[in-house]
Every structure is written in structure tokens, then in C-alpha cells.
Design an enzyme around this catalytic site. Structure first.
Site, PDB file in Angstrom:
ATOM      1  N   CYS A 213       0.829  -1.205   0.000  1.00  0.00           N
ATOM      2  CA  CYS A 213       0.000   0.000   0.000  1.00  0.00           C
ATOM      3  C   CYS A 213       0.861   1.252   0.000  1.00  0.00           C
ATOM      4  O   CYS A 213       1.393   1.655   1.043  1.00  0.00           O
ATOM      5  CB  CYS A 213      -0.920  -0.021   1.222  1.00  0.00           C
ATOM      6  SG  CYS A 213      -1.896   1.472   1.382  1.00  0.00           S
TER       7      CYS A 213
ATOM      8  N   CYS B 229      -0.362   4.093   2.202  1.00  0.00           N
ATOM      9  CA  CYS B 229      -0.180   3.855   3.641  1.00  0.00           C
ATOM     10  C   CYS B 229       1.279   4.063   4.052  1.00  0.00           C
ATOM     11  O   CYS B 229       1.563   4.637   5.102  1.00  0.00           O
ATOM     12  CB  CYS B 229      -0.553   2.421   4.026  1.00  0.00           C
ATOM     13  SG  CYS B 229      -2.085   1.830   3.324  1.00  0.00           S
ATOM     14  N   ASP B 230       2.219   3.577   3.223  1.00  0.00           N
ATOM     15  CA  ASP B 230       3.606   3.463   3.678  1.00  0.00           C
ATOM     16  C   ASP B 230       4.604   4.334   2.922  1.00  0.00           C
ATOM     17  O   ASP B 230       5.779   4.384   3.293  1.00  0.00           O
ATOM     18  CB  ASP B 230       4.057   1.992   3.560  1.00  0.00           C
ATOM     19  CG  ASP B 230       3.202   1.073   4.420  1.00  0.00           C
ATOM     20  OD1 ASP B 230       2.757   1.530   5.484  1.00  0.00           O
ATOM     21  OD2 ASP B 230       2.975  -0.083   4.022  1.00  0.00           O
TER      22      ASP B 230
END
Ligand code: NAP
Length: 334
Positions: free
Chosen positions: A138, A141-142
Site C-alpha cells: 500500500c 499507507c507506507d
């Protein structure tokens, strides 16, 4: 499993399919309950940035904003959204039972299964060991953790192009590693990636190992043309090689297709079990777009409406399992 109130319909999943089904079901006065998940409410679009191809948003819309709007629209018409997980299903009887993570059991005459899909794993040893330590599925997300770092994205589809382009906001360099010499991604996404100076393509290459003890330090690549191997030093790898339908709750309960998606009858949402309907990525091995999932959710809600109407005409819904099967058969041309 035993519950208290028998609802008309429970929808499992809160992506575009689940929420669109909820909008239609709520507007049909079916008082749907949406089991939205405790941590993944909103589905895969929550991990996306710009959605540029959902009709009605000419300037594009952020994935999480689109999902918030869908939820608001469903709630406006009376859908109840529960932030809990379906952990077990009992689909045998006329009344369908959904056991939740909280331990509570919800019951309904009809069920819409719209659990979507989950990111596919490469399936190599270092992947699981270093997941969360430089291996990610992701970018939104990261990505932030990879400021001024060198990273790679694995894959050649739209997801890989989207993630690679997004990650150039943070990383100093992004390799795109693809197993062929031609991308699967749409032309517009390809062009955007080709133009980006921070992106370098590594063609005809498969990742065969991910190196590092506590954090990713590099990849071992195998050339798919001549079989030679090489190492590529980097700090992180984002895997974007497609998705697999989330069917673990219905293994052995609903028929599946050879592709692993839930089998449905023709263009309908009817599964192999009367009263259970399915929609979205979980039935779709091909298109898997937010807008096709939304359309599929519509089909499921309309099928449920017909199913419940037929049950209502036949009598009390919870006392005639045999009739339900007959009705589902009779309803096949709806
Ligand atoms: P996809 O289109 O199935 O592409 C998967 C890519 O990963 C392919 O290039 C495939 O290689 C590669 N791949 C698959 N398994 C692999 C493995 N084991 N090892 C190495 N490479 C592997 O999946 P996606 O990119 O996630 O897209 C899924 C759907 O969502 C598509 O319909 C796409 O259009 C849509 N989507 C749309 C957008 C957008 O429009 N903004 C964004 C993201 C996704 P091959 O090409 O060799 O098969």
C-alpha cells in the site's frame, strides 16, 4: 449460531459494491445492515489517492473521500453501518446467519456478499519475513516512510503505475520491475510513468528473493529471457501484482469459479445458495473497477428486492426453506 431480530438483508463489505447495494436496498425500504469491517471499512479505495475515472467527478476525487460520500448516501436512506467483521457465516437455512467479531450473531432473509479482493503476494520467502519492514502492499499507507530512499514497485498493471508515480513524491528513485517487456497498464497510466524522471523500468525481471535481516536491503532478480540472476540494492519494495478475491468466509459454502471468484448465475448476483447474493470484485476476475463494482452492487440489491418480494408473496420468509429454493428457480428470468 443464534441471533435475535431477523433482518431483511445484511450486506458484508463496504467498498463501492457494498455501499451501492446499501443505497439501493435502503431506498427500497429493506433497512440493510452493512457489516463494514473493523479495520478495512471503505475497502480498497481507502488505499488509493486520485480516482480520475469515477463518473461525476471531472476533477477527480480522493479514494477515501469517494467512500465517505458513498457511506453518507447509504446512511441518508437508512442503512445501518457496523464497524465489525463477519467471522463466520451459516448459509444453510432459510435465515442466513452472520457471526461478528464481537461474538454477536446477525440474521437476515437475504445476504449480499461484497467482500472485494486483497493484494496478491509474490509468494517468496523474504516477502512474509520483511512484510512491514520494507515490504508493503500500500503506497498511500507506507510511502511516507521512504523519503529520499530508493525503492521498487513490482508489477506492470494500473496499480503498479499508480503506486510508482505516487511514490516519486517521497522516494529519490523508483524502479518498476516487470516480468515482461510490455506493460498491462492503460496507456494514460503508462505515459505518466514513462515521463517521470524518477522512475526506471527493469524489464523481463522477476523478484526471486528479498534481501535483508530486519529491513529490506535489496532484491534478487531473475531475467525471464535468459535466466540470469542479479542483485538490486534498495530500501523498500511495493508489491502491486493484482488482487485475489476475498472468499475465505465462503469456502465450501458457495460455489467458486476456476478463477477463484464467487460463482453467480449469468448476469445476476445469485450465488449457488438461494438467498445469498454476491457483488463487486469478489465475483469479477476481469474488470474490477470502482464503477463496475458499484453497478454490480446495484444488481445485487435489485435481485434481493425481487427475492424478498417473492418470499413475501409465498408467506412467512423464515419457515419454508424448500419454497425458497423453488422461488429462486422461478425467479431466474428476473
Ligand atoms: P492487473 O491488471 O492484474 O496487473 C497485475 C500486474 O502484475 C501484471 O502486469 C502482471 O504481469 C503482474 N503480475 C501478476 N502476478 C505476478 C507475479 N506473480 N509476479 C510478477 N508479476 C506479476 O492488476 P492491477 O494493476 O492491480 O489492476 C487490477 C484492476 O484494477 C485492473 O482492471 C486495473 O485497470 C484496475 N485499476 C485501475 C486503476 C485506475 O484506473 N486508476 C488503478 C489501479 C487499478 P503480466 O502483465 O505479465 O500478467
Amino acid at each position: 449460531m443464534k441471533g435475535a431480530l431477523v433482518r431483511q438483508v445484511i450486506i458484508i463489505g463496504s467498498g463501492p459494491a457494498g455501499y451501492t447495494a446499501a443505497i439501493y436496498a435502503a431506498r427500497a425500504n429493506l433497512d440493510p445492515l452493512v457489516v463494514a469491517s473493523s479495520v478495512e471499512a471503505g475497502g480498497e479505495l481507502m488505499n488509493t489517492t486520485d480516482v480520475e475515472n469515477f463518473p461525476g467527478f471531472p476533477e477527480g476525487i480522493q479514494g477515501p473521500d469517494l467512500m465517505t460520500k458513498m457511506q453518507e448516501q447509504a446512511e441518508r436512506f437508512g442503512a445501518e453501518v457496523l464497524y465489525d467483521d463477519a467471522v463466520e457465516l451459516d448459509l444453510d437455512g432459510a435465515v442466513k446467519r452472520v457471526k461478528l467479531g464481537s461474538g454477536k450473531v446477525e440474521e437476515a432473509d437475504a445476504l449480499i456478499f461484497a467482500t472485494g479482493s486483497a493484494p496478491r503476494k509474490i509468494g517468496i520467502a523474504g516477502e512474509a519475513r520483511l512484510s512491514g519492514r520494507g515490504v508493503s502492499y500500500c503506497a498511500t499507507c507506507d510511502g511516507f516512510f521512504f523519503r529520499e530512499r530508493v525503492i521498487a514497485v513490482v508489477g506492470g498493471g494500473d496499480s503498479a503505475m499508480e503506486e510508482a508515480t505516487f511514490l516519486t513524491k517521497f522516494a529519490s528513485k523508483v524502479y518498476v520491475i516487470h516480468r515482461r517487456d510490455e506493460l498491462r497498464a492503460s496507456k494514460i497510466m503508462q505515459e505518466r510513468a514513462f515521463k517521470n524522471e524518477k522512475i526506471e523500468f527493469v524489464w523481463n525481471s522477476e523478484v526471486v528473493d528479498i534481501l535483508g535481516d530486519d529491513a529490506v536491503t535489496g532484491l534478487v532478480l531473475r531475467n525471464t529471457v535468459d535466466g540470469s540472476t542479479s542483485e538490486l540494492a534498495l530500501d523498500g519494495v511495493f508489491v502491486a501484482i493484482g488482487n485475489d478475491p476475498r472468499v475465505h468466509l465462503v469456502h465450501g459454502k458457495l460455489d467458486l469459479t476456476p478463477e477463484g471468484t464467487v460463482w453467480v448465475d449469468g448476469r445476476s448476483s445469485r450465488t449457488s445458495v438461494p438467498g445469498v447474493f454476491a457483488a463487486g470484485d469478489v465475483i469479477d476476475p476481469t474488470y474490477r473497477q470502482a464503477v463496475t463494482a458499484a453497478g454490480s452492487g446495484t444488481v445485487a440489491a435489485l435481485d434481493v428486492e425481487h427475492y424478498l418480494a417473492a418470499l413475501g408473496e409465498a408467506g412467512e420468509p423464515d419457515v419454508h426453506g424448500d419454497q425458497i429454493e423453488n422461488l429462486a428457480g422461478a425467479d431466474a428470468t428476473v
